[in-house]
Design an enzyme around this catalytic site. Structure first.
Site, mmCIF file in Angstrom:
data_model
loop_
_atom_site.group_PDB
_atom_site.id
_atom_site.type_symbol
_atom_site.label_atom_id
_atom_site.label_comp_id
_atom_site.label_asym_id
_atom_site.label_seq_id
_atom_site.Cartn_x
_atom_site.Cartn_y
_atom_site.Cartn_z
ATOM 1 N N ASP A 26 37.669 37.685 43.909
ATOM 2 C CA ASP A 26 38.133 38.058 42.576
ATOM 3 C C ASP A 26 37.067 38.853 41.844
ATOM 4 O O ASP A 26 35.918 38.939 42.266
ATOM 5 C CB ASP A 26 38.643 36.852 41.770
ATOM 6 N N ILE A 27 37.489 39.468 40.740
ATOM 7 C CA ILE A 27 36.609 40.354 39.985
ATOM 8 C C ILE A 27 35.695 39.515 39.102
ATOM 9 O O ILE A 27 36.155 38.626 38.377
ATOM 10 C CB ILE A 27 37.440 41.328 39.138
ATOM 11 N N GLU A 45 43.415 38.261 38.748
ATOM 12 C CA GLU A 45 42.378 39.160 39.245
ATOM 13 C C GLU A 45 41.881 38.708 40.613
ATOM 14 O O GLU A 45 40.816 39.111 41.068
ATOM 15 C CB GLU A 45 41.200 39.232 38.265
#
Length: 282
Positions: A160-161, A203
């Protein structure tokens, strides 16, 4: 994947289908000469989102073609990710207004095209144009069963970001959507044809790697981490530094279901986050 733009000119029979945003899958027939899209309750197509102007865009159907015209909106009207003031639409065009994405359908058999689009929405995420969580889960179980049956390797990356909330808070949700879309496109170009990339959550993304050992999956994870770190994310002339953290898991004798492989990858993703982010753990 959602079908690409064709060269068929639009005819009188046309509609919009929501492929991302509120009322997912809803169809709007474009039978009137003019249709206004905006946040106001007086609009023909109302989309109540902060990023959409009260009267955002107009669709004009003259019987031969359908045009979209921006009405001086704050955040602009995009067709296939290009900012437009006015444009004649073609079958398959993607129109982004605020955070909502419509797909324009036209031609001889609108109902058939609409039902095909609804079917695609069961497998594809409208924003990033990669596979969605539902289809990912189905595919993971198939790959796991095949790997167990034939004694083959199977690895999974979940990433994920980093600090994605900060991106949304600092640059806005439209910028956040832009980062998700560009990142998905960049990673899509770097994986093998047999690999399976999906948007797992907001995300969070996942990649199924059939017949890949743990060591090779770690190498792949590092390639993707580096790719994202070096990728330019420029939204409205503003550079948005973006990194990801990755958790790697590989099928072993103790894993019997896909959810167990996901939990192991998630556990390693948590380690990557705790150890400073922008890392690969496995």
């Amino acid at each position: 994947m959602i079908s690409k733009i064709t060269e068929r000119p639009a005819g009188q029979a046309a509609c919009l289908v929501v492929i991302y945003g509120p009322d997912l899958g809803k169809k709007y027939n474009l039978e009137q000469p003019t249709i206004i899209i905006g946040r106001s309750s007086k609009c023909d197509i109302q989309v109540d989102q902060e990023s959409i102007s009260r009267s955002h865009a107009k669709l004009i159907n003259d019987g031969q073609s359908v045009k979209v015209r921006d009405l001086g909106s704050t955040n602009g009207t995009y067709v296939n990710d290009t900012l437009v003031e006015e444009l004649a639409l073609r079958d398959g065009d993607l129109i982004k207004i605020g955070r909502t994405i419509f797909k324009f359908l036209s031609g001889g058999n609108i109902e058939n095209a609409y039902h095909e689009e609804i079917y695609r929405l069961t497998t594809v995420d409208g924003l990033t144009q990669i596979y969605n969580k539902r289809y990912f889960m189905e595919n993971l179980e198939r790959e796991l069963s095949r790997s167990q049956r034939y004694g083959r390797e199977l690895s999974l990356l979940i990433y994920d970001i980093d600090h994605f909330k900060n991106i949304n808070d600092t640059y806005g949700h439209l910028a956040g959507d832009y980062v998700l879309k560009v990142m998905a496109a960049a990673v899509s170009q770097k994986i093998r044809r047999e690999d399976f990339l999906a948007r797992y959550g907001g995300e969070e993304f996942a990649i199924i790697l059939p017949e890949i050992t743990h060591a090779s999956a770690m190498v792949m994870g590092e390639k993707i981490r580096s790719l994202v770190e070096q990728q330019e994310f420029v939204f409205e002339d503003t550079q948005i530094p973006t990194t990801i953290s990755i958790g790697v898991a590989t099928l072993n004798e103790e894993i019997n279901e896909g959810i167990e492989l996901i939990k192991l990858a998630d556990k390693n993703l948590y380690k990557a986050k705790k150890s400073g982010r922008n890392k690969v753990c496995g």
